[in-house]
Motif scaffolding. Structure first.
Motif, PDB file in Angstrom:
ATOM      1  N   UNK A 253       0.816  -1.209   0.000  1.00 48.20           N
ATOM      2  CA  UNK A 253       0.000   0.000   0.000  1.00 48.20           C
ATOM      3  C   UNK A 253       0.851   1.261   0.000  1.00 48.20           C
ATOM      4  N   UNK A 254       1.865   1.316   0.874  1.00 44.99           N
ATOM      5  CA  UNK A 254       2.731   2.493   0.938  1.00 44.99           C
ATOM      6  C   UNK A 254       3.548   2.637  -0.345  1.00 44.99           C
ATOM      7  N   UNK A 255       3.971   1.518  -0.925  1.00 36.35           N
ATOM      8  CA  UNK A 255       4.717   1.566  -2.181  1.00 36.35           C
ATOM      9  C   UNK A 255       3.856   2.131  -3.306  1.00 36.35           C
ATOM     10  N   UNK A 256       2.631   1.622  -3.445  1.00 35.41           N
ATOM     11  CA  UNK A 256       1.751   2.120  -4.494  1.00 35.41           C
ATOM     12  C   UNK A 256       1.395   3.578  -4.296  1.00 35.41           C
ATOM     13  N   UNK A 257       1.263   3.998  -3.056  1.00 37.35           N
ATOM     14  CA  UNK A 257       0.984   5.416  -2.788  1.00 37.35           C
ATOM     15  C   UNK A 257       2.160   6.275  -3.241  1.00 37.35           C
ATOM     16  N   UNK A 258       3.383   5.855  -2.898  1.00 38.00           N
ATOM     17  CA  UNK A 258       4.567   6.623  -3.268  1.00 38.00           C
ATOM     18  C   UNK A 258       4.725   6.720  -4.783  1.00 38.00           C
ATOM     19  N   UNK A 259       4.581   5.599  -5.453  1.00 33.77           N
ATOM     20  CA  UNK A 259       4.779   5.574  -6.906  1.00 33.77           C
ATOM     21  C   UNK A 259       3.717   6.413  -7.614  1.00 33.77           C
ATOM     22  N   UNK A 260       2.467   6.271  -7.208  1.00 34.16           N
ATOM     23  CA  UNK A 260       1.377   6.961  -7.894  1.00 34.16           C
ATOM     24  C   UNK A 260       1.230   8.412  -7.477  1.00 34.16           C
ATOM     25  N   UNK A 261       1.979   8.840  -6.472  1.00 33.96           N
ATOM     26  CA  UNK A 261       1.991  10.253  -6.137  1.00 33.96           C
ATOM     27  C   UNK A 261       2.706  11.056  -7.217  1.00 33.96           C
ATOM     28  N   UNK A 262       3.739  10.459  -7.807  1.00 36.98           N
ATOM     29  CA  UNK A 262       4.562  11.186  -8.783  1.00 36.98           C
ATOM     30  C   UNK A 262       4.344  10.736 -10.218  1.00 36.98           C
ATOM     31  N   UNK A 263       4.187   9.428 -10.441  1.00 34.50           N
ATOM     32  CA  UNK A 263       4.215   8.903 -11.808  1.00 34.50           C
ATOM     33  C   UNK A 263       3.145   9.475 -12.738  1.00 34.50           C
ATOM     34  N   UNK A 264       1.922   9.821 -12.274  1.00 33.76           N
ATOM     35  CA  UNK A 264       0.960  10.395 -13.222  1.00 33.76           C
ATOM     36  C   UNK A 264       1.409  11.712 -13.824  1.00 33.76           C
ATOM     37  N   UNK A 265       2.377  12.383 -13.186  1.00 32.83           N
ATOM     38  CA  UNK A 265       2.783  13.703 -13.641  1.00 32.83           C
ATOM     39  C   UNK A 265       4.072  13.680 -14.455  1.00 32.83           C
ATOM     40  N   UNK A 266       4.633  12.491 -14.692  1.00 26.17           N
ATOM     41  CA  UNK A 266       5.837  12.416 -15.522  1.00 26.17           C
ATOM     42  C   UNK A 266       5.558  12.942 -16.921  1.00 26.17           C
ATOM     43  N   UNK A 267       4.437  12.524 -17.509  1.00 24.61           N
ATOM     44  CA  UNK A 267       4.087  12.967 -18.857  1.00 24.61           C
ATOM     45  C   UNK A 267       3.826  14.472 -18.888  1.00 24.61           C
ATOM     46  N   UNK A 268       3.081  14.969 -17.897  1.00 22.75           N
ATOM     47  CA  UNK A 268       2.813  16.411 -17.817  1.00 22.75           C
ATOM     48  C   UNK A 268       4.124  17.182 -17.703  1.00 22.75           C
ATOM     49  N   UNK A 269       5.027  16.678 -16.883  1.00 24.01           N
ATOM     50  CA  UNK A 269       6.316  17.329 -16.654  1.00 24.01           C
ATOM     51  C   UNK A 269       7.106  17.426 -17.957  1.00 24.01           C
ATOM     52  N   UNK A 270       7.149  16.345 -18.732  1.00 22.83           N
ATOM     53  CA  UNK A 270       7.925  16.355 -19.975  1.00 22.83           C
ATOM     54  C   UNK A 270       7.273  17.228 -21.045  1.00 22.83           C
ATOM     55  N   UNK A 271       5.935  17.224 -21.100  1.00 22.84           N
ATOM     56  CA  UNK A 271       5.250  18.002 -22.129  1.00 22.84           C
ATOM     57  C   UNK A 271       5.241  19.489 -21.814  1.00 22.84           C
ATOM     58  N   UNK A 272       5.000  19.841 -20.551  1.00 20.35           N
ATOM     59  CA  UNK A 272       4.826  21.240 -20.191  1.00 20.35           C
ATOM     60  C   UNK A 272       6.103  21.889 -19.669  1.00 20.35           C
ATOM     61  N   UNK A 273       6.752  21.250 -18.714  1.00 22.85           N
ATOM     62  CA  UNK A 273       7.924  21.867 -18.094  1.00 22.85           C
ATOM     63  C   UNK A 273       9.143  21.829 -19.031  1.00 22.85           C
ATOM     64  N   UNK A 274       9.392  20.675 -19.649  1.00 23.65           N
ATOM     65  CA  UNK A 274      10.556  20.543 -20.515  1.00 23.65           C
ATOM     66  C   UNK A 274      10.215  20.939 -21.946  1.00 23.65           C
ATOM     67  N   UNK A 275       8.952  20.761 -22.352  1.00 19.72           N
ATOM     68  CA  UNK A 275       8.526  21.144 -23.693  1.00 19.72           C
ATOM     69  C   UNK A 275       8.856  20.131 -24.765  1.00 19.72           C
ATOM     70  N   UNK A 276       8.854  18.850 -24.425  1.00 18.28           N
ATOM     71  CA  UNK A 276       9.148  17.813 -25.401  1.00 18.28           C
ATOM     72  C   UNK A 276       7.965  17.605 -26.345  1.00 18.28           C
ATOM     73  N   UNK A 277       8.260  17.154 -27.554  1.00 23.48           N
ATOM     74  CA  UNK A 277       7.201  16.747 -28.476  1.00 23.48           C
ATOM     75  C   UNK A 277       6.599  15.428 -27.997  1.00 23.48           C
ATOM     76  N   UNK A 278       5.347  15.179 -28.394  1.00 19.89           N
ATOM     77  CA  UNK A 278       4.671  13.942 -28.001  1.00 19.89           C
ATOM     78  C   UNK A 278       5.452  12.722 -28.498  1.00 19.89           C
TER      79      UNK A 278
END
Length: 524
Positions: A253-278
């Protein structure tokens, strides 16, 4: 004549008492075809493309977190779905009906750019994804039980390995082509970017509907249901009285909480913050999946020789290292190490998630007592689903709070002639969540030490065996293995089969009807 046709139509979903070898072989071919078409749909409608579409509509971080939370929370419906399957006792009918209802939920999403404003479109997107995930959970429950009875026990591992290999190949090719298509579409029609995603979703829906035709033609053996000695909710309390299994549930439970706290935003981070193409984001995801495939078999060999806990003790810290590295991708903007770090991070995530997904699923199977696997694994999956669902919602709610906060750690060198300032750490918005996820991940790994499993080995022994296995595989390279599990366990199939044999069942990987991930998908 019409009466005969009517009887045939009414009996099309009737299970058969027994299947011939020819019928089984024909059914397995249809399951493979369904796996390929379903994987095509999942690839075109989920993950990076779903997040990018939501961002095109102007979705906030809260919405992105909610979209990531819906699938794991919806999987909780597998528990009541057991009773639907056991009451109807026509698993093909349940699976086909639920899958059809789920996939038709993509029609409103496809039409969003044509008829709705972005604000209303986001609402329809959330509602449609919730319905899609809910119907899919019902389908998963019946499909897993159905496959357990259809596929010969001595061919389960080989069959799913082959199905995963083909599905993964399809996913890699389709995702790359779709990524380049989106970038090309946006270059030609910059004001109509959302329409390009609608076209992808339409192709995915067509592939999914074709898959249903394969499901409808796949034979089903008659379902055998054994009455449970205790009520389901009474049985589900037993795992929490087992100290060792309770420690395992806390770790997962604690592992899944930790992983899913950040992982949904990896794509947002690369698209918006870094500005990568899809297309580049997709290429990095493909790199991670390739590494996942390469190391999946090697982690399995380590697990067989030592223990699942030993695998987690090595793969878990490796994944946490990858999350920690996200904090240095920008300092605070793109710099010379940004792209090498992104490549390294995706390699590490692919390697480590292969071990984590394999071992976290197998350790629950191993520690659950015989005859009580359903209730024990239901408790584990309940905790995992809640943790994986709550974490991205909290992340989305609080990420905007950190948008106006910044933590900078610099080193200053002064001399008589000059002053040099080195930025060693710069945390903004998403980086704070990467840090929190890393700290929570370390806590979950600490909880792993309280779990007891036979065959535990030192980390160095595990690493040596892993490297030896990789060298063997690379000499005779084969893309056998598979991707991360969807964390959807076949409760109903265990309930049907757990009393049939007193022998130890062989280790196997169970894959849900909706194909491979996501996990993460399960996730942006």
């Amino acid at each position: 004549m019409s009466r005969t046709r009517g009887r045939r139509r009414r009996g099309i979903f009737e299970p058969r008492e027994s299947l011939t070898d020819e019928e089984v072989d024909h059914g397995l071919k249809l399951v493979i075809r369904d796996g390929l078409t379903t994987q095509a749909m999942v690839t075109l409608t989920g993950g990076i493309f779903l997040v990018a579409f939501a961002l095109q509509l102007g979705a906030s971080n809260t919405v992105v977190g909610l979209l990531a939370a819906i699938p794991p929370l919806a999987e909780l419906l597998q528990i009541p779905s057991i009773y639907i399957v056991e009451r109807v006792r026509k698993r093909r009918l349940v699976v086909v009906a639920a899958s059809l209802a789920a996939r038709l939920c993509w029609i409103p999403i496809i039409l969003i750019p044509f008829f709705l404003s972005p604000e209303r479109g986001i609402f329809v997107l959330i509602l449609s994804i919730a319905l899609y995930a809910s119907f899919s959970a019902v389908s998963h429950c019946g499909w897993n039980s159905w496959m357990r009875d259809l596929i010969p026990q001595d061919r389960l591992g080989a069959f799913f390995s082959h199905r995963l290999t083909l599905s993964t190949a399809v996913a890699l090719v389709i995702s790359l082509v779709a990524g380049f298509f989106i970038d090309s579409w946006e270059a030609v029609f910059p004001d109509l970017a959302a329409y390009g995603y609608s076209l992808l979703f339409l192709l995915g829906l067509i592939a999914g509907l074709i898959g249903i035709t394969f499901l409808a033609r796949t034979p089903e053996p008659r379902m055998v249901v054994e009455e449970a000695e205790d009520g389901f909710f009474a049985a589900i309390r037993k795992p929490f009285a087992d100290l060792n299994f309770r420690n395992l549930v806390i770790f997962l439970g604690s592992w899944n909480f930790a992983v899913n706290l950040a992982s949904p935003f990896f794509t947002v981070y690369m698209l918006q913050r870094i500005g990568l193409d899809v297309s580049l984001v997709v290429a990095l995801s493909v790199l991670s999946q390739v590494m996942n495939i390469v190391f999946y078999r090697s982690w399995g060999q380590v697990s067989d020789r030592f223990s699942n806990k030993s695998v987690l003790a090595v793969s878990g810290p490796l994944f946490m290292l990858a999350i920690f590295a996200w904090m240095f991708v920008t300092l605070p903007d793109v710099y010379v190490l940004t792209y090498p770090l992104l490549i390294l991070i995706h390699i590490l995530m692919g390697i480590s998630l292969a071990g984590v997904s394999l071992a976290s699923g197998n350790i629950g199977l191993k520690l659950a007592p015989k005859g009580q696997a359903t209730s024990y694994l239901a408790a584990s999956t309940f905790a995992n689903s809640v943790a994986a669902g709550v974490a991205p919602i909290l992340g989305g709610l609080f990420v905007d709070f950190f948008a106006k906060r910044e933590l900078i750690w610099t080193l200053v060198w002064r001399s008589p002639v000059r002053e040099l300032v080195f930025v060693t750490l710069d945390l903004q918005q998403w980086e704070f969540f990467f840090l929190f996820a890393f700290i929570l991940g370390l806590y979950s790994l600490h909880r792993l030490t309280a779990v007891q499993e036979e065959g535990e080995a030192k980390e160095q022994e595990v690493v040596n065996e892993l490297l030896a296995g990789v060298r063997r595989d690379m000499r005779n390279f084969s893309p056998a293995g598979g991707l991360r599990d969807m964390v959807k366990f076949p409760f109903s199939s265990l309930r049907n089969h757990q009393k049939r044999s007193s022998k130890e069942p062989p280790k196997e990987e169970t894959v849900d009807e909706e194909g491979t991930e996501p996990p993460d998908s399960r996730r942006p």
